[in-house]
Design a protein around this motif. Structure first.
Motif, mmCIF file in Angstrom:
data_model
loop_
_atom_site.group_PDB
_atom_site.id
_atom_site.type_symbol
_atom_site.label_atom_id
_atom_site.label_comp_id
_atom_site.label_asym_id
_atom_site.label_seq_id
_atom_site.Cartn_x
_atom_site.Cartn_y
_atom_site.Cartn_z
ATOM 1 N N GLY A 46 -46.763 22.797 -11.630
ATOM 2 C CA GLY A 46 -47.672 21.713 -12.024
ATOM 3 C C GLY A 46 -47.464 21.320 -13.470
ATOM 4 N N GLY A 60 -46.845 18.388 -14.982
ATOM 5 C CA GLY A 60 -47.297 17.106 -15.533
ATOM 6 C C GLY A 60 -46.196 16.455 -16.353
ATOM 7 N N ASP A 68 -58.133 11.281 -16.269
ATOM 8 C CA ASP A 68 -57.853 12.592 -15.665
ATOM 9 C C ASP A 68 -59.106 13.185 -15.005
ATOM 10 O OD1 ASP A 68 -55.708 15.062 -16.089
ATOM 11 O OD2 ASP A 68 -57.781 15.757 -16.126
HETATM 12 C C1 LIG Z 1 -54.197 18.160 -15.030
HETATM 13 S S1 LIG Z 1 -52.490 18.058 -14.662
HETATM 14 C C2 LIG Z 1 -51.856 19.357 -15.700
HETATM 15 C C3 LIG Z 1 -50.398 19.171 -16.047
HETATM 16 C C4 LIG Z 1 -49.851 20.168 -17.073
HETATM 17 N N1 LIG Z 1 -49.897 21.509 -16.596
HETATM 18 C C5 LIG Z 1 -50.622 20.016 -18.366
HETATM 19 O O1 LIG Z 1 -51.557 20.805 -18.580
HETATM 20 O O2 LIG Z 1 -50.323 19.102 -19.132
HETATM 21 C C6 LIG Z 1 -52.384 18.780 -13.048
HETATM 22 C C7 LIG Z 1 -50.983 18.695 -12.458
HETATM 23 O O3 LIG Z 1 -50.945 19.447 -11.241
HETATM 24 C C8 LIG Z 1 -50.097 18.764 -10.334
HETATM 25 N N2 LIG Z 1 -50.409 19.201 -8.963
HETATM 26 C C9 LIG Z 1 -51.500 18.921 -8.225
HETATM 27 N N3 LIG Z 1 -51.362 19.453 -6.997
HETATM 28 C C10 LIG Z 1 -50.168 20.091 -6.967
HETATM 29 C C11 LIG Z 1 -49.457 20.807 -5.968
HETATM 30 N N4 LIG Z 1 -49.933 20.960 -4.729
HETATM 31 N N5 LIG Z 1 -48.263 21.330 -6.285
HETATM 32 C C12 LIG Z 1 -47.727 21.165 -7.531
HETATM 33 N N6 LIG Z 1 -48.338 20.469 -8.508
HETATM 34 C C13 LIG Z 1 -49.560 19.935 -8.236
HETATM 35 C C14 LIG Z 1 -50.404 17.294 -10.585
HETATM 36 O O4 LIG Z 1 -49.395 16.440 -10.109
HETATM 37 C C15 LIG Z 1 -50.572 17.269 -12.105
HETATM 38 O O5 LIG Z 1 -49.395 16.912 -12.775
#
Ligand SMILES: C[S@@+](CC[C@H](N)C(=O)[O-])C[C@H]1O[C@@H](n2cnc3c(N)ncnc32)[C@H](O)[C@@H]1O
Length: 322
Positions: free
Chosen positions: A94, A96, A273
């Motif tokens: 995840g 982002g 967000d």
């Molecule tokens: C709030 S963002 C956080 C991104 C990064 N970790 C940061 O803190 O900047 C949550 C991320 O989780 C990803 N995400 C959500 N569901 C997911 C899944 N089933 N598998 C992988 N990534 C996922 C989203 O696409 C998003 O980019």
């Protein structure tokens, strides 16, 4: 190091042929689009994050803001030694736009496998492709990762699990990919008490998540100025408690040295967000700790970690025992 991807469905090894990853029998194939292997369907519940991170691709990067906010959060949450992780197999889930990807690649000499379910991977690629061979980025879901089980020495997943449909299944998936003796670190939105969900986010999100991303973005950006003013005013008169009813992100946890235009940008981004994700499931720290124990881990830390002077994160660190 896992040199090759495997099929997230059958676990069979995949080989790169042109712009595809293909199984030996040829029955499974996964495209490489814009240099990024894709192991999931383009359209899925995380599209709001794709929109958000491609619009705000550099907003939270330490290198752009000339601060070390993400670096502090990464090392304070994980408690890892950059020299040690330089030699280990590390997985980020995840990612982002890649603020923690950048921290890892800048502060270590190691290689990082990183996935995200949304096309935020495009923003991460743009931001971190300069690290070249040390970044193995792909688009995949936490539930169907293109790696063999028991592969990684370290797995980190920051700010993600509350946005997945099942906290329990997500934790199980992360643990599967760690080696026995490997470490998993997550941070997440905690339930602090009965009042956690008495918040504009939880009241309005069922509606706002149904709006088109474009419309939601427009609504937020055209109302952000008065919301910032009201937020600051309530803090000034010691009524911060009421800010939870303003439909804006918590500005009090932003770093203090942001310029007013940076602060406005962060406010729009974090408010988007807050109102756009399909899932937002905060959890009690003790419950999450129990889930790690259920899936054969020894929890070495479960509690709050100070991420920056104004913010605490709920963190679990756990070692896969068997
Ligand atoms: C709030 S963002 C956080 C991104 C990064 N970790 C940061 O803190 O900047 C949550 C991320 O989780 C990803 N995400 C959500 N569901 C997911 C899944 N089933 N598998 C992988 N990534 C996922 C989203 O696409 C998003 O980019």
């Amino acid at each position: 190091m896992s040199k090759f991807y495997v099929s997230p469905i059958t676990g069979k090894p995949l080989k790169k042929k042109g712009n595809w990853y293909i199984s030996d029998s040829g029955s499974e194939s996964f495209p490489i689009i814009n240099s990024i292997p894709r192991f999931c369907s383009k359209s899925n519940y995380s599209e709001s994050f794709g929109y958000q991170w491609n619009k705000f691709d550099i907003t939270q990067l330490d290198s752009i803001n000339k601060i070390n906010l993400s670096e502090k959060r990464f090392y304070q949450s994980t408690n890892w030694d950059p020299k040690l992780i330089s030699k280990e197999n590390v997985l980020e889930v995840g990612s982002g736009a890649g603020r923690f990807t950048e921290v890892f690649l800048k502060t270590t000499k190691g290689t990082l496998h990183s996935i995200d379910y949304s096309n935020a991977v495009e923003a991460n690629f743009k931001n971190n492709n300069k690290f070249n061979e040390r970044l193995k980025l792909s688009q995949a879901s936490i539930y169907e990762m293109p790696f063999l089980d028991n592969t990684f020495d370290k797995v980190f997943c920051l700010g993600v699990i509350q946005h997945t449909p099942s906290f329990e299944k997500s934790i199980e998936s992360l643990i599967k990919k760690a080696k026995i003796g490997g470490e998993i670190v997550i941070d997440f939105y905690p339930i602090k008490g009965w009042y956690t969900k008495i918040h504009s986010k939880y009241i309005l999100r069922p509606l706002t998540k149904k709006l088109t991303h474009k419309l939601l973005y427009k609504l937020i950006s055209s109302n952000i100025n008065w919301m910032i003013k009201l937020f600051d005013f309530l803090c000034l008169i010691n009524l911060k408690i009421l800010t939870r009813f303003i439909p804006i992100a918590d500005l009090s946890i932003f770093p203090e040295n942001l310029t007013s235009s940076q602060r406005k940008k962060w406010a729009i981004m974090d408010t988007f967000d807050m109102f756009s994700p399909e899932f937002d499931n905060p959890m009690r720290i003790d419950k999450v700790k129990k889930l790690f124990t259920k899936f054969c881990c020894e929890v070495t830390f479960a509690g709050y970690v100070k991420n920056n002077p104004n913010a605490f994160g709920a963190v679990i660190r756990a070692i896969k025992s068997y």
